[in-house]
Design an enzyme around this catalytic site. Sequence first.
Site, PDB file in Angstrom:
ATOM      1  N   SER A  61       8.078  80.132 -55.352  1.00 51.73           N
ATOM      2  CA  SER A  61       7.087  81.210 -55.493  1.00 51.73           C
ATOM      3  C   SER A  61       7.618  82.474 -56.160  1.00 51.73           C
ATOM      4  O   SER A  61       6.839  83.357 -56.519  1.00 51.73           O
ATOM      5  CB  SER A  61       6.501  81.568 -54.127  1.00 51.73           C
ATOM      6  OG  SER A  61       5.586  80.582 -53.709  1.00 51.73           O
ATOM      7  N   LYS A  64       5.885  83.312 -59.355  1.00 48.72           N
ATOM      8  CA  LYS A  64       4.486  83.763 -59.414  1.00 48.72           C
ATOM      9  C   LYS A  64       4.293  85.088 -60.164  1.00 48.72           C
ATOM     10  O   LYS A  64       3.298  85.233 -60.883  1.00 48.72           O
ATOM     11  CB  LYS A  64       3.902  83.840 -58.005  1.00 48.72           C
ATOM     12  CG  LYS A  64       3.639  82.459 -57.393  1.00 48.72           C
ATOM     13  CD  LYS A  64       3.013  82.579 -56.015  1.00 48.72           C
ATOM     14  CE  LYS A  64       2.516  81.211 -55.547  1.00 48.72           C
ATOM     15  NZ  LYS A  64       3.320  80.639 -54.476  1.00 48.72           N
ATOM     16  N   TYR A 189       2.156  73.909 -62.949  1.00 49.83           N
ATOM     17  CA  TYR A 189       2.554  74.714 -61.789  1.00 49.83           C
ATOM     18  C   TYR A 189       3.812  74.161 -61.131  1.00 49.83           C
ATOM     19  O   TYR A 189       4.755  74.902 -60.824  1.00 49.83           O
ATOM     20  CB  TYR A 189       1.398  74.762 -60.794  1.00 49.83           C
ATOM     21  CG  TYR A 189       1.710  75.542 -59.535  1.00 49.83           C
ATOM     22  CD1 TYR A 189       1.867  76.922 -59.577  1.00 49.83           C
ATOM     23  CD2 TYR A 189       1.840  74.897 -58.313  1.00 49.83           C
ATOM     24  CE1 TYR A 189       2.157  77.634 -58.426  1.00 49.83           C
ATOM     25  CE2 TYR A 189       2.128  75.600 -57.150  1.00 49.83           C
ATOM     26  CZ  TYR A 189       2.282  76.973 -57.221  1.00 49.83           C
ATOM     27  OH  TYR A 189       2.582  77.678 -56.076  1.00 49.83           O
ATOM     28  N   TYR A 241       4.467  87.115 -48.850  1.00 51.23           N
ATOM     29  CA  TYR A 241       3.504  86.310 -48.098  1.00 51.23           C
ATOM     30  C   TYR A 241       2.836  87.168 -47.017  1.00 51.23           C
ATOM     31  O   TYR A 241       2.571  88.349 -47.225  1.00 51.23           O
ATOM     32  CB  TYR A 241       4.185  85.075 -47.487  1.00 51.23           C
ATOM     33  CG  TYR A 241       4.877  84.181 -48.468  1.00 51.23           C
ATOM     34  CD1 TYR A 241       4.262  83.769 -49.645  1.00 51.23           C
ATOM     35  CD2 TYR A 241       6.172  83.717 -48.216  1.00 51.23           C
ATOM     36  CE1 TYR A 241       4.898  82.916 -50.532  1.00 51.23           C
ATOM     37  CE2 TYR A 241       6.821  82.864 -49.107  1.00 51.23           C
ATOM     38  CZ  TYR A 241       6.176  82.479 -50.257  1.00 51.23           C
ATOM     39  OH  TYR A 241       6.813  81.644 -51.133  1.00 51.23           O
ATOM     40  N   VAL A 259      10.270  79.634 -51.299  1.00 51.13           N
ATOM     41  CA  VAL A 259      10.790  78.747 -50.265  1.00 51.13           C
ATOM     42  C   VAL A 259      12.087  78.049 -50.678  1.00 51.13           C
ATOM     43  O   VAL A 259      12.682  77.330 -49.876  1.00 51.13           O
ATOM     44  CB  VAL A 259       9.729  77.705 -49.824  1.00 51.13           C
ATOM     45  CG1 VAL A 259       8.553  78.390 -49.176  1.00 51.13           C
ATOM     46  CG2 VAL A 259       9.301  76.829 -50.984  1.00 51.13           C
TER      47      VAL A 259
END
Length: 305
Positions: A61, A64, A189, A241, A259
């Site tokens: 992530s 992102k 992705y 998050y 992660v």
Amino acid sequence: MNALLEKIVADCGEYVSQGRVATYIPQLAVADPDKRGIYIVSDSGEEFSAGDCFDRFTMQSVVKPLILMQALMDSGIEKVQALVGVEATGKPFDAFNYSDQALTGAHINPMINTGAIALCTLIAGETYEIKFARLLELARLMAGNPNLEVDESVYLSEKETGSKNRALAYMLKAYGMIYDPVEEILDCYFRTCSILVDCRDLAKIANVFAHHGMNPATGERIFPKEYARYVTATLATCGMYDGSGKFALDVGFPAKSGVGGGIMGVIPKRMGIGVFAPALDKHGNSVAGVHMLMKLNQEMDLSIY
């Protein structure tokens, strides 16, 4: 500075046992939970490091913000805001239950899986292979590392076991938020999340964000200041998050976790930070990584608040 970083890495060893490596992607489960490292790139170009900072791991992530940036550059703020919002969801990064009503862009943000998957559709390119290649090139450019590549084993592991991300993508399609073939979007992705980096790469990427799209090492402007502010503001509210609020209180600067155990910290106009420690808390954030950043803030007063 290196001595300070070495002390921080050593002191944070006690937090490793409080986390667990990610196991829902089988290839991530083989990570050594005792690993931890940190790297800093300052506004003057000085670099400092400690620990396992050159061990490579997949971005997950942490990529992102780059997906958001590429979508902004290719499609503009108006189209991005029409597809995804910027408010923290208060829910896990892979949650389904965003609202009791029909799903809209206001219910998701670019720093959770649903938002990032949707934003892949706004990246320019006739195929999703081309879209991914452009994302990889952006990562290489920001990191100053032309050798960044995909970890094929992690990519294939994610692709094989990514049922929840498929469900999220089909949910987006069911509500008319995406239209392209789900498997093509997800292939882009999954590949992007599987880009291999080390702490130095993350620190250099963060330093470009910290300097509003300018690469301090070369003087090259990679993206507009307006877009840099959009991304860093989103990181400040959503980057960690559903632990973003506590991180803002305890650490106090924009950051993005993944992660794989990495965290990218952005200190506006001052520095970029990359940390790595694969044992995660319940939110999916690196336990030792957060504590390393917390101790660094205590020593250097890095909070922007």
